[in-house]
Scaffold this active site. Structure first.
Site, PDB file in Angstrom:
ATOM      1  NE  ARG A  49      -7.396  -8.080   9.554  1.00 37.05           N
ATOM      2  CZ  ARG A  49      -7.294  -7.180  10.523  1.00 37.05           C
ATOM      3  NH1 ARG A  49      -8.372  -6.714  11.087  1.00 37.05           N
ATOM      4  NH2 ARG A  49      -6.117  -6.754  10.916  1.00 37.05           N
TER       5      ARG A  49
ATOM      6  CE1 TYR B 256      -9.403 -12.380  11.815  1.00 31.99           C
ATOM      7  CE2 TYR B 256      -8.460 -10.297  12.522  1.00 31.99           C
ATOM      8  CZ  TYR B 256      -9.565 -11.074  12.251  1.00 31.99           C
ATOM      9  OH  TYR B 256     -10.816 -10.548  12.410  1.00 31.99           O
TER      10      TYR B 256
ATOM     11  CB  CYS C 191     -15.140  -7.207  11.370  1.00 24.84           C
ATOM     12  SG  CYS C 191     -16.131  -7.395  12.834  1.00 24.84           S
ATOM     13  CG  HIS C 192     -12.679  -8.337   8.251  1.00 26.16           C
ATOM     14  ND1 HIS C 192     -13.636  -9.049   8.905  1.00 26.16           N
ATOM     15  CD2 HIS C 192     -11.500  -8.709   8.782  1.00 26.16           C
ATOM     16  CE1 HIS C 192     -13.066  -9.836   9.800  1.00 26.16           C
ATOM     17  NE2 HIS C 192     -11.770  -9.653   9.751  1.00 26.16           N
ATOM     18  N   GLY C 193     -14.250  -3.884   7.170  1.00 19.43           N
ATOM     19  CA  GLY C 193     -14.496  -2.731   6.305  1.00 19.43           C
ATOM     20  C   GLY C 193     -15.378  -2.988   5.105  1.00 19.43           C
TER      21      GLY C 193
END
Lengths: 432, 193
Positions: A302, A298, B157-159
């Protein structure tokens, strides 16, 4: 399939002789995990983890079948039926906690098993096929665990399903239809929950099948060992039973102690409180993270926040995440050193302990962290190093390094010389 | 006997090259049988794959009617469209100005506010509440939620940061928040889908 000195199965009574003639199943077991399988005499506790992984697969299948007797895979009632298992079903709480923590333990022992393989180069010829099948098992485990986590239909279940199926949406052109096809709708709902339940039930049996192939492939060259020197004579081996059944039994006892400690005293330690809130498609939890065992991958997903060589950031993250596991398939050919064990590879050893291991530890930490600085930058550095290790460092190190002298044999490594073994055998004859 | 040679020959009639190119009848039957079985096998795969697509009830549920009269400037509502959140936001003049002040060339997914709204209703921004990165619901529609660095929406969540026109400005999301198909059925009503 085995060393010439391997003991042959001798049926101990008429019934077993009759059975063995019609269906040589006792013989198969004897040759696979009995006295008929000669194993290097120097295996350490790192070699316990294959058996432990098999044990936790059985735990998962048994507790899973019990849970399936009480669970209802309908989005209207799935969350309630999970709570029903926890509160009303006799011993239901225990079955569910064993299953949830059993998944964690399955991954713990498999990660140790994989890193044992990485340090001792267990993936090298003649054991490539064992390694490749192992990577397949790991991928199947990831798919199974992901779908299992969706079933309680809590907030993390729902949003995990949405994010992971969203990965397929990153594929150009066909991505979105594929995502809709996988979910059977535009967002995770009843259709998705039902198919995940069906596949979550099926895949463990597929895993069991590949495990059989994994063990079959293992029994052709036999187990590796901490020196990485191949078995040369009978004195290098001992029969699997009773030597390693006892050693594995001890390791299993220790693993069960830790497993029970976690399951009975802190069963939710590795879970997320958000999953005790029923799925709500209109509200995203503040932090969506998968279960801990997916954190490194993960974090890699990201790490990509900007477009990269014309590839969109989102697609790049997805590609990198899949590549981080697929690179393991090429390991037997990326590592070119003829020496297997890290104990005799000074340079490789340094990069393993001070490069790969801290890098993986960092990725584990970052996968569970919020998507903000400095974590994003650290993820980028760790991701870059991860690929650098396998694609650049390992091939170069394995070519330029000068390995330390290997022992002449396993017996010599254990006893000092091969002659010591002959003395021991003369003094203490082995019962036939 | 006259036909001794013929009976001694073990070659069967249909093994004999009988076609103009020496094609045996058996070859033809083999190819035809395997092809028919192959086509049949592939034909069975189609329903097996297609059953996973959205069922009729999911498809039937795919349009939403909304009354937008009550939304004051600066306010937004969350609705549901295809079981996914839908954001309807009435922009303030300042937000419209902010959106128009950005040169479109500098955007990751270049679109003007005009292109993202209906003519005559440029103050009504209708977008999916689904981050184009991995599908989380961005914050910023409800009172008191973080609106991100560009005053629109922010995905925790991921900006990913979206501006007042719902366009991606910062973070991993590749595209602007999706504007679904919708029509004004009257001055205050829209039908989405």
């Amino acid at each position: 399939m085995s060393f010439p000195w391997a003991r042959q199965y001798q049926p101990s009574n008429g019934l077993m002789r009759y059975f063995d003639e019609k269906l040589p199943l006792p013989r198969l077991v004897y040759n696979a995990v009995g006295a008929g399988y000669p194993v290097p005499r120097n295996l350490g506790y790192m070699w316990n983890f294959g058996v432990l992984a098999g044990f936790f697969l059985v735990v998962q299948i048994v507790t899973g079948i019990v849970l399936a007797m009480h669970y209802a895979s309908n989005a209207q009632v799935a969350f309630a039926s999970t709570e029903f298992i926890m509160r009303d079903v006799n011993w239901g709480w225990m079955m569910r906690y064993l299953h949830a923590n059993g998944a964690s333990f399955f991954f713990i022992v498999v990660y140790i098993h994989i890193f044992r393989g990485l340090f001792y180069s267990s993936y090298k010829a003649p054991r490539e096929m064992i390694w490749l099948l192992g990577v397949v098992i790991f991928l199947l485990m990831m798919a199974t665990a992901f779908m299992g986590y969706v079933l309680p239909w809590g907030q993390m279940s729902f949003w995990g399903a949405k994010v992971i199926t969203g990965l397929f949406g990153a594929i150009p052109v066909v991505g979105e239809p594929i995502q809709v096809w996988l979910l059977g709708g535009y967002a995770p709902d009843n259709a998705a929950l039902n198919r995940f339940f069906s596949l979550h039930f099926l895949l463990p049996f597929v895993i069991a099948g590949v495990v059989i192939l994994h063990i079959w492939a293992l029994h052709i060259p036999g187990s590796s060992n901490p020196t990485g020197v191949e078995v040369k004579s009978e004195s290098d081996t001992v029969p699997f039973h009773p030597y390693y059944t006892a050693k594995d039994g001890f390791g299993l006892g220790v693993a069960l102690l830790v497993f029970c400690l976690l399951t009975f005293f802190s069963p939710n330690l590795l879970g997320h409180p958000d999953n005790y809130i029923e799925a709500n498609p209109l509200s995203t939890p503040a932090l969506i993270v998968p279960e801990w065992y997916f954190y490194p991958f993960y974090a890699i997903l990201r790490a990509f926040t900007a477009d990269f060589f014309l590839v969109p950031a989102k697609l790049m993250g997805v590609l990198a995440m899949f590549a981080s596991i697929l690179v393991w398939f090429f390991l037997p050919w990326l590592d070119r050193s003829p020496v297997r064990s890290g104990h005799y590879r000074p340079l490789f050893r340094k990069f393993f302990w001070f490069g790969l291991i801290p890098c993986m530890a960092l990725l584990f930490y970052l996968g569970g962290a919020h998507a903000e600085e400095p974590y994003i930058m650290l993820s980028q550095i760790a991701t870059a190093y991860y690929f650098l290790h396998f694609l650049v460092i390992l091939p170069i190190v394995s070519t330029i390094e000068r390995p330390e002298p290997l022992p002449t044999s396993i017996t010599a490594a254990v006893l000092g010389s091969d002659r010591e073994a002959a003395k021991g055998e003369a003094a203490e004859p082995v019962a036939a | 006997m006259a036909d001794t040679a013929a009976t001694a020959d073990t070659t069967l009639v249909h093994d004999n090259p009988s076609g103009p190119d020496g094609v045996r009848r058996r070859d033809f039957i083999n190819v035809a049988a395997v092809s028919a079985a192959g086509v049949g096998g592939v034909a069975v795969l189609l329903p097996l794959i297609s059953q996973m697509n959205p069922s009729r009830d999911v498809l039937a549920d795919s349009s939403t009617e909304l009354d937008v009269a009550a939304i004051a400037p600066g306010q937004a509502i969350k609705a549901v469209y295809r079981k996914q959140p839908l954001f309807v936001r009435r922009l303030t003049p300042a937000e419209i100005q902010q959106a128009n002040a950005v040169p479109t060339g500098s955007l990751r997914d270049p679109q003007t506010l005009e292109e993202r709204t209906k003519s005559g209703h440029t103050d009504l921004l209708v977008t999916m509440g689904v981050c184009t990165h991995l599908g989380c619901v961005p914050l910023g529609a409800a009172e008191g939620e973080a609106k991100g660095d560009y005053g629109g929406y922010f995905c925790p969540c991921h900006g990913s940061h979206y501006d007042t026109a719902g366009r991606i400005r910062k973070g991993p999301a590749p595209l602007n928040l999706e504007v679904p198909d919708y029509q004004f059925t009257s001055d205050t009503k829209i039908v989405v889908g």
